[in-house]
Motif scaffolding. Sequence first.
Motif, short mmCIF file in Angstrom:
data_model
loop_
_atom_site.label_atom_id
_atom_site.label_comp_id
_atom_site.label_asym_id
_atom_site.label_seq_id
_atom_site.Cartn_x
_atom_site.Cartn_y
_atom_site.Cartn_z
N UNK A 1 0.82 -1.22 0.00
CA UNK A 1 0.00 0.00 0.00
C UNK A 1 0.85 1.27 0.00
N UNK A 2 2.07 1.21 0.57
CA UNK A 2 2.94 2.38 0.55
C UNK A 2 3.42 2.64 -0.87
N UNK A 3 3.85 1.58 -1.56
CA UNK A 3 4.30 1.73 -2.94
C UNK A 3 3.16 2.23 -3.83
N UNK A 4 1.99 1.64 -3.68
CA UNK A 4 0.86 2.06 -4.50
C UNK A 4 0.47 3.51 -4.19
N UNK A 5 0.40 3.84 -2.91
CA UNK A 5 0.02 5.20 -2.54
C UNK A 5 1.02 6.22 -3.03
N UNK A 6 2.32 5.94 -2.86
CA UNK A 6 3.35 6.87 -3.29
C UNK A 6 3.38 7.00 -4.81
N UNK A 7 3.29 5.87 -5.50
CA UNK A 7 3.30 5.89 -6.96
C UNK A 7 2.11 6.66 -7.50
N UNK A 8 0.93 6.42 -6.94
CA UNK A 8 -0.28 7.11 -7.40
C UNK A 8 -0.17 8.61 -7.19
N UNK A 9 0.31 9.02 -6.01
CA UNK A 9 0.44 10.45 -5.72
C UNK A 9 1.49 11.09 -6.62
N UNK A 10 2.59 10.39 -6.83
CA UNK A 10 3.67 10.90 -7.69
C UNK A 10 3.16 11.10 -9.12
N UNK A 11 2.42 10.11 -9.62
CA UNK A 11 1.92 10.21 -10.99
C UNK A 11 0.82 11.25 -11.12
N UNK A 12 0.06 11.45 -10.06
CA UNK A 12 -0.97 12.48 -10.08
C UNK A 12 -0.34 13.86 -10.26
N UNK A 13 0.86 14.03 -9.72
CA UNK A 13 1.56 15.32 -9.84
C UNK A 13 2.28 15.43 -11.20
N UNK A 14 2.95 14.35 -11.63
CA UNK A 14 3.85 14.47 -12.78
C UNK A 14 3.37 13.79 -14.06
N UNK A 15 2.37 12.97 -13.99
CA UNK A 15 1.80 12.38 -15.21
C UNK A 15 2.81 11.61 -16.04
N UNK A 16 2.87 11.92 -17.34
CA UNK A 16 3.75 11.19 -18.26
C UNK A 16 5.23 11.34 -17.89
#
Length: 368
Positions: A200-215
């Motif tokens: 859940x930490x990896x998923x949460x961090x990855x999701x938040x990171x991608x929400x900010x930076x996208x492609x």
Amino acid sequence: MRKFASFSVVLVLALAACGSNAGRSTTPSPSATADVGRASAVTPVDDATLAAAREEGEVLLYTNSEDQQMTPVVKAFEAAHPGIEVRSLTLGNKEMFQRYETEVASGGSTADVIMSSDAVGWLAFLAGGNVLTDADPNQPHLPGYAVLAPGVYAFSLDPVVAVFNKAVLPEAKQPTTMTELAKLAPQLDGKIGATDISNVIQFGATSAYLDRYGDAGWKNLEAIGAHANVESDNGPLVTKLAQGQYAAAFFVSGTVRAFIVDDVAKVVNYSYLTDGTPLLPRGVGVTAKGEHRNAAKVWLNWLLSVEGQEAACRGGFTPYRDGVRCAFGLPQVKAIVGDENLIVGTFDPALATGGPAIVARFNRAFGR
């Protein structure tokens, strides 16, 4: 049941195998001097709730946090509220929600309070009507991001960090951003570690990171993934990092900061990647079917107080309320990273609907 050993225990064992004796936690690094502001107001529960809580006498907590993290928090609460005992049971994130629902369905006793970092799990749990939606009296004194859903609050706002083996990758060569790590990845082929996206930490961090930076964020992750290995959870990841099989790991839970000290810090260090420091809320809420509702309300109210946030710091969590002095507190993280670079996670329903696509692409990028 616990599914992995705590970071501190793993590091002690790993370093012992390397001929080093890890000492106790004393001073974390990196550090920053930050103005923590003045302590904001605290509103306790009403006298009737407190009296009823003392009659109930206990709280059963299901949490994803280790005993060594929760012990200083529980002890401080019990000192503040003698006669109310907190029983803390460490469970996997999915396991605690499933256990609660099974116990309720069977008519048995169950948790009075749930504490978990699993945003997607919380969304389903909330949809099932499993949380009391009463507003805690401290809610008006909390920042907006601390209110995750009706009745659910952030106990802590824990950043993810990068962790390095200094013998393999000297501090002068360690990347300070995700972009730098991506550029360095070919030179660290096979020496970068990550946890599985099911964590859940990896998923949460990855999701938040991608929400900010996208492609652009995906470009970095795919560049890193081509040269990284994925471990099932933190146990094997930190063991291999401490023993030098990995030079770096990223999106590691910030609770590890409290244990990278003394002899451990001679081998391992951590840093905040300034373009990749998601802060993941550790949600806490009173359940709808717990037997000790009033005691649970007192426990939650105290967790959200300045005193409760100070105790959270002693457990290695990241307090966010004003006036809380803590080497791991949110003002300290801001002082190092910059307010504009913090990525605060939420309980956005899009996490559930968009999750499968993130998982699939992450697995392709990391050769899963």
